[in-house]
Design a protein around this motif. Structure first.
Motif, mmCIF file in Angstrom:
data_model
loop_
_atom_site.group_PDB
_atom_site.id
_atom_site.type_symbol
_atom_site.label_atom_id
_atom_site.label_comp_id
_atom_site.label_asym_id
_atom_site.label_seq_id
_atom_site.Cartn_x
_atom_site.Cartn_y
_atom_site.Cartn_z
ATOM 1 N N LEU A 178 0.647 10.980 4.786
ATOM 2 C CA LEU A 178 -0.296 10.110 4.082
ATOM 3 C C LEU A 178 0.183 9.853 2.653
ATOM 4 O O LEU A 178 0.181 8.711 2.185
ATOM 5 C CB LEU A 178 -1.690 10.743 4.071
ATOM 6 C CG LEU A 178 -2.781 10.002 3.312
ATOM 7 C CD1 LEU A 178 -2.968 8.594 3.845
ATOM 8 C CD2 LEU A 178 -4.088 10.780 3.392
ATOM 9 N N MET A 179 0.635 10.892 1.968
ATOM 10 C CA MET A 179 1.107 10.727 0.593
ATOM 11 C C MET A 179 2.380 9.874 0.561
ATOM 12 O O MET A 179 2.547 9.041 -0.334
ATOM 13 C CB MET A 179 1.351 12.088 -0.063
ATOM 14 C CG MET A 179 0.076 12.928 -0.216
ATOM 15 S SD MET A 179 -1.336 12.059 -0.936
ATOM 16 C CE MET A 179 -0.732 11.702 -2.558
ATOM 17 N N ALA A 180 3.265 10.046 1.528
ATOM 18 C CA ALA A 180 4.479 9.227 1.589
ATOM 19 C C ALA A 180 4.126 7.763 1.818
ATOM 20 O O ALA A 180 4.720 6.864 1.206
ATOM 21 C CB ALA A 180 5.402 9.731 2.703
ATOM 22 N N LYS A 181 3.133 7.505 2.666
ATOM 23 C CA LYS A 181 2.692 6.134 2.915
ATOM 24 C C LYS A 181 2.118 5.524 1.646
ATOM 25 O O LYS A 181 2.428 4.394 1.279
ATOM 26 C CB LYS A 181 1.650 6.094 4.030
ATOM 27 C CG LYS A 181 1.139 4.682 4.327
ATOM 28 C CD LYS A 181 -0.189 4.708 5.051
ATOM 29 C CE LYS A 181 -0.753 3.323 5.249
ATOM 30 N NZ LYS A 181 -1.017 2.594 3.997
ATOM 31 N N ARG A 182 1.270 6.277 0.976
ATOM 32 C CA ARG A 182 0.652 5.771 -0.252
ATOM 33 C C ARG A 182 1.706 5.516 -1.337
ATOM 34 O O ARG A 182 1.623 4.545 -2.079
ATOM 35 C CB ARG A 182 -0.416 6.733 -0.757
ATOM 36 C CG ARG A 182 -1.658 6.697 0.109
ATOM 37 C CD ARG A 182 -2.731 7.618 -0.399
ATOM 38 N NE ARG A 182 -3.937 7.504 0.403
ATOM 39 C CZ ARG A 182 -4.916 8.384 0.394
ATOM 40 N NH1 ARG A 182 -4.856 9.444 -0.391
ATOM 41 N NH2 ARG A 182 -5.979 8.203 1.159
ATOM 42 N N PHE A 183 2.697 6.385 -1.415
ATOM 43 C CA PHE A 183 3.790 6.183 -2.371
ATOM 44 C C PHE A 183 4.542 4.892 -2.050
ATOM 45 O O PHE A 183 4.806 4.084 -2.950
ATOM 46 C CB PHE A 183 4.751 7.387 -2.345
ATOM 47 C CG PHE A 183 5.934 7.216 -3.241
ATOM 48 C CD1 PHE A 183 5.827 7.458 -4.605
ATOM 49 C CD2 PHE A 183 7.152 6.814 -2.734
ATOM 50 C CE1 PHE A 183 6.916 7.293 -5.438
ATOM 51 C CE2 PHE A 183 8.258 6.653 -3.562
ATOM 52 C CZ PHE A 183 8.134 6.891 -4.924
ATOM 53 N N ASP A 222 3.435 2.296 -0.354
ATOM 54 C CA ASP A 222 2.532 1.164 -0.623
ATOM 55 C C ASP A 222 2.481 0.848 -2.115
ATOM 56 O O ASP A 222 2.533 -0.316 -2.522
ATOM 57 C CB ASP A 222 1.116 1.454 -0.115
ATOM 58 C CG ASP A 222 1.003 1.502 1.396
ATOM 59 O OD1 ASP A 222 1.958 1.084 2.095
ATOM 60 O OD2 ASP A 222 -0.051 1.975 1.884
ATOM 61 N N THR A 223 2.386 1.888 -2.932
ATOM 62 C CA THR A 223 2.312 1.710 -4.383
ATOM 63 C C THR A 223 3.616 1.131 -4.917
ATOM 64 O O THR A 223 3.610 0.235 -5.765
ATOM 65 C CB THR A 223 1.992 3.047 -5.075
ATOM 66 O OG1 THR A 223 0.751 3.533 -4.563
ATOM 67 C CG2 THR A 223 1.905 2.901 -6.578
ATOM 68 N N ARG A 224 4.735 1.610 -4.398
ATOM 69 C CA ARG A 224 6.041 1.096 -4.820
ATOM 70 C C ARG A 224 6.176 -0.383 -4.483
ATOM 71 O O ARG A 224 6.628 -1.187 -5.304
ATOM 72 C CB ARG A 224 7.152 1.897 -4.146
ATOM 73 C CG ARG A 224 8.536 1.506 -4.592
ATOM 74 C CD ARG A 224 9.611 2.372 -3.912
ATOM 75 N NE ARG A 224 10.906 2.111 -4.459
ATOM 76 C CZ ARG A 224 11.664 1.066 -4.127
ATOM 77 N NH1 ARG A 224 11.225 0.189 -3.235
ATOM 78 N NH2 ARG A 224 12.853 0.884 -4.672
ATOM 79 N N ALA A 225 5.756 -0.766 -3.268
ATOM 80 C CA ALA A 225 5.829 -2.168 -2.864
ATOM 81 C C ALA A 225 4.955 -3.044 -3.761
ATOM 82 O O ALA A 225 5.358 -4.145 -4.160
ATOM 83 C CB ALA A 225 5.420 -2.316 -1.398
ATOM 84 N N LEU A 226 3.769 -2.553 -4.097
ATOM 85 C CA LEU A 226 2.869 -3.295 -4.982
ATOM 86 C C LEU A 226 3.472 -3.440 -6.375
ATOM 87 O O LEU A 226 3.420 -4.513 -6.987
ATOM 88 C CB LEU A 226 1.505 -2.616 -5.048
ATOM 89 C CG LEU A 226 0.436 -3.306 -5.873
ATOM 90 C CD1 LEU A 226 0.160 -4.722 -5.364
ATOM 91 C CD2 LEU A 226 -0.848 -2.490 -5.844
ATOM 92 N N LEU A 227 4.061 -2.383 -6.862
ATOM 93 C CA LEU A 227 4.696 -2.425 -8.181
ATOM 94 C C LEU A 227 5.847 -3.426 -8.195
ATOM 95 O O LEU A 227 5.988 -4.215 -9.141
ATOM 96 C CB LEU A 227 5.185 -1.034 -8.576
ATOM 97 C CG LEU A 227 5.901 -0.918 -9.923
ATOM 98 C CD1 LEU A 227 5.005 -1.395 -11.059
ATOM 99 C CD2 LEU A 227 6.348 0.513 -10.154
ATOM 100 N N LEU A 228 6.671 -3.433 -7.168
ATOM 101 C CA LEU A 228 7.770 -4.397 -7.091
ATOM 102 C C LEU A 228 7.251 -5.830 -7.051
ATOM 103 O O LEU A 228 7.814 -6.723 -7.689
ATOM 104 C CB LEU A 228 8.648 -4.106 -5.874
ATOM 105 C CG LEU A 228 9.494 -2.838 -5.960
ATOM 106 C CD1 LEU A 228 10.177 -2.554 -4.625
ATOM 107 C CD2 LEU A 228 10.528 -2.965 -7.080
#
Length: 82
Positions: free
Chosen positions: A52-57, A59-65
């Motif tokens: 779950l934490m890897a998925k959220r990381f 997702d957050t990275r994709a949003l930041l990019l």
């Protein structure tokens, strides 16, 4: 919407929402395929917090990019106007 995604009977879906029954395995797979919320709830309930934490990381990275690309586009537009 859930009926169309899962191809389940409307009554069955109503019972899921009323917590009378749970979706069958193949219906759950369809729900997970179409909903990040369902995927995250399943990972949490199954004790797979590291996934779950890897998925959220990710997702957050994709949003930041995506945000950085938008900033670059805005910056390019501003420079062209000057």
């Amino acid at each position: 919407m859930v009926v169309s995604v899962t191809q389940a009977n409307q009554r069955a879906v109503k019972n899921w929402f009323e917590a009378k029954n749970a979706p069958r395995g193949h219906h759950l797979v369809q729900l997970v395929r179409h909903s990040d919320c369902v995927l995250e709830a399943l990972l949490e309930a199954s004790g797979r917090r590291e996934i779950l934490m890897a998925k959220r990381f990710a997702d957050t990275r994709a949003l930041l990019l995506q945000m950085l690309r938008l900033i670059d586009e805005m910056s390019d537009g501003r420079d062209a106007a000057i």
